[in-house]
Design an enzyme around this catalytic site. Structure first.
Site: not given
Length: 342
Positions: A63, A68, A71, A73, A77, A164, A194-195, A246, A254
């Site tokens: 994450r 990173d 924002v 690239g 940062s 997002p 998000h698994t 999950d 998975d």
């Protein structure tokens, strides 16, 4: 979201990107072969150690890489602390008390500085850590192109513009991916991260009680799952409580994430939007990834490589930070960093 609003959003995002580049510069998988040949094994070893006491650290590290790269690239940062000249991205609403894993990044950096001084950038650490975290959780491996350099600035304002959000519609999500050069398949593939990992109640509480100001739960949320979540996140309760993204295999990388979406058990609105948006082109992709884990893994690798190539600093741009939280030469800031709880 109307098409006109989508166009407006893309226009706003592009305005932030003027003068930037989405190319991958001089990145190469052999970049450290001579100067730090054991970089990946060092990163992996420290993550393995961290996993012994923190099952969610792998998800937290991938994450960090995501937050990173979206924002300005992939320039590390997000790791910079506040200073007299820097407004840290850590303090932006989307990151504050949310992104984590900074201490593990510091441990990785310290180990690399001991073995290969002034060589491996913090931006490359994030890219390698993301790949190793997925691999250690049972997911795919891939060759990481390296050679990114670290920024000397941060952009707190851009966090809210580019990242997002968990409450966004499918059209809004697509707009934010499009502006950084990622497509709809990338959106569905990367959402599959998000698994594993956790999310705070405050990121989905509106779905449970007052979705879209309706005074009712989100109709795309499985009613049994709704009751479970309401028990974890009572109305008016502690928004910092976390639960599994999950519910089936929370610490394994998975394809169950996509199977969850098919039965309306996506935790975040932004997750469930991929399957429950009427007529969406993402539905077929979700169905394919749910039925074929190998297809998901292959697509995820392609999308991670694309994301890791967003606007890197290369060559003589930026610097190789000696401490990932500080711009080099900032001895005044170091006094405050030492006292901080990482």
């Amino acid at each position: 979201m109307s098409s006109s609003r989508c166009i407006a959003l893309i226009g706003l995002l592009c305005a932030f990107l003027l003068g930037g580049s989405l190319s991958h510069g001089q990145l190469s998988p052999t970049f450290y072969d001579e100067t730090c040949p054991n970089v990946s094994s060092i990163v992996r070893g420290i993550i393995e150690e961290a996993l012994q006491t923190d099952a969610r650290i792998g998800a937290s590290l991938i994450r960090l890489h995501f937050h990173d790269c979206f924002v300005n690239g992939c320039d590390a940062s997000i790791l910079l602390n506040d200073s007299a000249t820097i407004e840290s991205e850590k303090e932006a609403p989307a990151n504050n008390n949310s992104v984590r894993g900074f201490g593990v990044v510091d441990d990785i950096k310290a180990a690399l500085e001991s073995t290969c001084p002034d060589t491996v950038s913090c931006a490359d650490i994030l890219a390698i850590a993301a790949e190793e975290s997925v691999s250690l959780a049972g997911g795919p491996s891939w060759t990481v192109s390296l050679g990114r350099r670290d920024s000397t600035t941060a952009n707190r304002t851009a966090v809210s513009v580019f990242l997002p959000a968990p409450t966004e519609t499918l059209d809004e999500l697509k707009a934010k991916f499009t502006v950084v050069g990622l497509n709809t398949t990338d959106l569905v593939s990367l959402s599959g991260a998000h698994t594993f990992g956790r999310a705070r109640c405050l990121t989905f509480i509106d779905r449970l009680y007052d979705f879209d100001n309706s005074s009712n739960p989100d109709p795309t949320l499985n009613t049994t799952y709704l009751e479970t979540l309401q028990g974890i996140c009572p109305e008016g309760g502690d928004g910092s409580v976390v639960t599994n993204l999950d519910l089936t295999t929370p610490n394994i990388f998975d394809n169950y994430y996509y199977s969850n979406l098919q039965v309306e058990e996506g935790l975040l609105q932004s997750d469930q939007e991929l399957f429950s948006t009427t007529g969406a082109d993402t539905i077929d992709i979700v169905n394919n990834f749910s039925a074929d884990q190998a297809a998901f893994f292959a697509s995820f690798v392609v999308s991670m490589i694309k994301m890791g190539n967003i606007s890197p600093l290369t060559g003589t741009e930026g610097e190789i930070r000696l401490n990932c939280a500080l711009v080099n030469g900032n001895s005044y800031q170091m006094v405050f960093y030492i006292a901080q709880d990482k």
